[in-house]
Write a protein that holds these residues in place. Structure first.
Motif, short mmCIF file in Angstrom:
data_model
loop_
_atom_site.label_atom_id
_atom_site.label_comp_id
_atom_site.label_asym_id
_atom_site.label_seq_id
_atom_site.Cartn_x
_atom_site.Cartn_y
_atom_site.Cartn_z
N ARG A 26 9.00 -18.02 -7.89
CA ARG A 26 9.61 -17.61 -6.62
C ARG A 26 8.52 -17.61 -5.55
NH1 ARG A 26 13.82 -18.34 -8.66
NH2 ARG A 26 15.64 -16.96 -8.82
N ARG A 27 8.85 -18.12 -4.40
CA ARG A 27 7.87 -18.12 -3.31
C ARG A 27 7.75 -16.76 -2.66
NH1 ARG A 27 5.84 -22.92 -2.05
NH2 ARG A 27 6.87 -24.80 -2.82
N THR A 28 8.72 -15.88 -2.92
CA THR A 28 8.68 -14.54 -2.33
C THR A 28 7.86 -13.61 -3.21
OG1 THR A 28 10.77 -14.04 -3.45
CG2 THR A 28 10.88 -14.76 -1.15
N PHE A 29 6.66 -14.05 -3.50
CA PHE A 29 5.75 -13.34 -4.40
C PHE A 29 5.52 -11.91 -3.95
CE2 PHE A 29 2.34 -13.11 -7.39
CZ PHE A 29 1.29 -12.44 -6.79
N SER A 30 5.41 -11.72 -2.66
CA SER A 30 5.09 -10.40 -2.13
C SER A 30 6.23 -9.40 -2.32
CB SER A 30 4.73 -10.51 -0.65
OG SER A 30 5.82 -11.04 0.08
N SER A 31 7.40 -9.86 -2.72
CA SER A 31 8.55 -8.97 -2.91
C SER A 31 8.67 -8.45 -4.33
CB SER A 31 9.84 -9.72 -2.56
OG SER A 31 9.84 -10.11 -1.21
N TYR A 32 7.69 -8.73 -5.16
CA TYR A 32 7.73 -8.34 -6.56
C TYR A 32 6.57 -7.43 -6.93
CZ TYR A 32 11.29 -11.89 -7.30
OH TYR A 32 12.43 -12.62 -7.24
N THR A 33 6.85 -6.56 -7.88
CA THR A 33 5.79 -5.82 -8.56
C THR A 33 5.41 -6.63 -9.79
OG1 THR A 33 6.54 -3.66 -7.81
CG2 THR A 33 5.26 -3.73 -9.85
N PHE A 51 0.29 -4.28 -10.01
CA PHE A 51 0.13 -4.12 -8.57
C PHE A 51 1.35 -4.71 -7.86
CE2 PHE A 51 -1.41 -8.00 -6.08
CZ PHE A 51 -0.86 -8.93 -6.93
N ARG A 52 1.41 -4.36 -6.58
CA ARG A 52 2.40 -4.97 -5.71
C ARG A 52 1.65 -5.48 -4.49
NH1 ARG A 52 8.15 -4.58 -5.66
NH2 ARG A 52 9.01 -5.42 -3.73
N TRP A 53 1.78 -6.75 -4.22
CA TRP A 53 1.00 -7.40 -3.17
C TRP A 53 1.12 -6.65 -1.85
CZ3 TRP A 53 -2.34 -11.45 -2.73
CH2 TRP A 53 -2.55 -11.94 -1.44
N SER A 54 2.32 -6.28 -1.50
CA SER A 54 2.54 -5.68 -0.18
C SER A 54 1.98 -4.28 -0.07
CB SER A 54 4.03 -5.66 0.15
OG SER A 54 4.74 -4.91 -0.82
N ARG A 55 1.70 -3.63 -1.19
CA ARG A 55 1.20 -2.25 -1.15
C ARG A 55 -0.30 -2.15 -1.37
NH1 ARG A 55 5.29 1.61 -1.10
NH2 ARG A 55 7.00 0.62 0.02
N ASP A 56 -0.92 -3.23 -1.81
CA ASP A 56 -2.37 -3.28 -1.95
C ASP A 56 -2.90 -2.13 -2.80
OD1 ASP A 56 -5.31 -3.24 0.20
OD2 ASP A 56 -4.87 -4.45 -1.58
N SER A 57 -2.20 -1.81 -3.87
CA SER A 57 -2.64 -0.77 -4.81
C SER A 57 -2.62 -1.35 -6.21
CB SER A 57 -1.71 0.45 -4.74
OG SER A 57 -1.76 1.05 -3.48
N THR A 58 -3.63 -1.01 -6.98
CA THR A 58 -3.71 -1.51 -8.34
C THR A 58 -3.76 -0.35 -9.33
OG1 THR A 58 -6.12 -1.65 -8.14
CG2 THR A 58 -4.87 -3.64 -7.67
N TYR A 59 -3.29 -0.61 -10.52
CA TYR A 59 -3.20 0.41 -11.56
C TYR A 59 -3.67 -0.20 -12.87
CZ TYR A 59 -0.19 2.35 -7.99
OH TYR A 59 0.30 2.81 -6.81
N PHE A 68 -11.46 -4.95 -16.28
CA PHE A 68 -10.38 -5.87 -15.90
C PHE A 68 -10.04 -5.69 -14.43
CE2 PHE A 68 -8.09 -6.27 -20.30
CZ PHE A 68 -9.31 -6.56 -20.89
N THR A 69 -9.64 -6.79 -13.80
CA THR A 69 -9.22 -6.74 -12.40
C THR A 69 -7.95 -7.57 -12.22
OG1 THR A 69 -11.52 -6.54 -11.65
CG2 THR A 69 -9.87 -7.18 -10.01
N ILE A 70 -6.93 -6.96 -11.66
CA ILE A 70 -5.70 -7.68 -11.35
C ILE A 70 -5.74 -8.07 -9.88
CG2 ILE A 70 -4.39 -5.56 -10.82
CD1 ILE A 70 -1.92 -6.97 -12.02
N GLY A 103 7.25 0.46 -6.86
CA GLY A 103 6.71 1.27 -7.94
C GLY A 103 6.10 0.37 -9.00
N VAL A 104 5.13 0.91 -9.71
CA VAL A 104 4.45 0.15 -10.76
C VAL A 104 4.58 0.94 -12.07
CG1 VAL A 104 2.31 -0.98 -11.47
CG2 VAL A 104 2.84 -0.73 -9.04
#
Length: 124
Positions: A26-33, A51-59, A68-70, A103-104
């Motif tokens: 899907r090209r709407t990558f930023s709409s997914y967790t 992570f969620r692209w639009s929220r810029d938070s990683t877990y 590890f880095t996502i 949410g993640v």
């Protein structure tokens, strides 16, 4: 239907590195967790990173923090998992997962879409 395709698994010695990639259909990558899970033989599938692209938070799972880095490439609709200083206990099949909701979550049930998995083997 959303499809996820993982790549980048393989055999590596302890202390080595691998980078996993997961391409989202899907090209709407930023709409997914997006999340990475892993499952070792005889074990339950466990959350590794998300992570969620639009929220810029990683877990992260505590045992992989600092190793590890996502990250993601929105233009390529691809999420990566850079794995450094690998240990034999990191050996598992790694799965990419996605959900539309915010949410993640760290549980398998929180994700609707799954890839087929890519195997990572770390030798001692």
């Amino acid at each position: 239907q959303v499809q996820l395709l993982e790549s980048g698994g393989g055999l590596v010695q302890a202390g080595g590195s691998l980078r996993l990639a997961c391409a989202l259909s899907r090209r709407t990558f930023s709409s997914y967790t997006l999340g990475w899970f892993r499952q070792a033989p005889g074990n339950e599938r466990e959350f590794v990173a998300g992570f969620r692209w639009s929220r810029d938070s990683t877990y992260y799972l505590d045992s992989v923090k600092g190793r590890f880095t996502i990250s993601g490439d929105n233009a390529k609709s691809t999420v990566y998992l850079q794995m450094n200083n690998l240990k034999p206990e990191d050996t598992a099949v790694y799965y990419c997962a996605a959900r539309v909701e915010f949410g993640v979550p760290r549980d398998v049930a929180g994700y609707k879409y799954w890839g087929q998995g890519t195997k990572v083997t770390v030798s001692s």
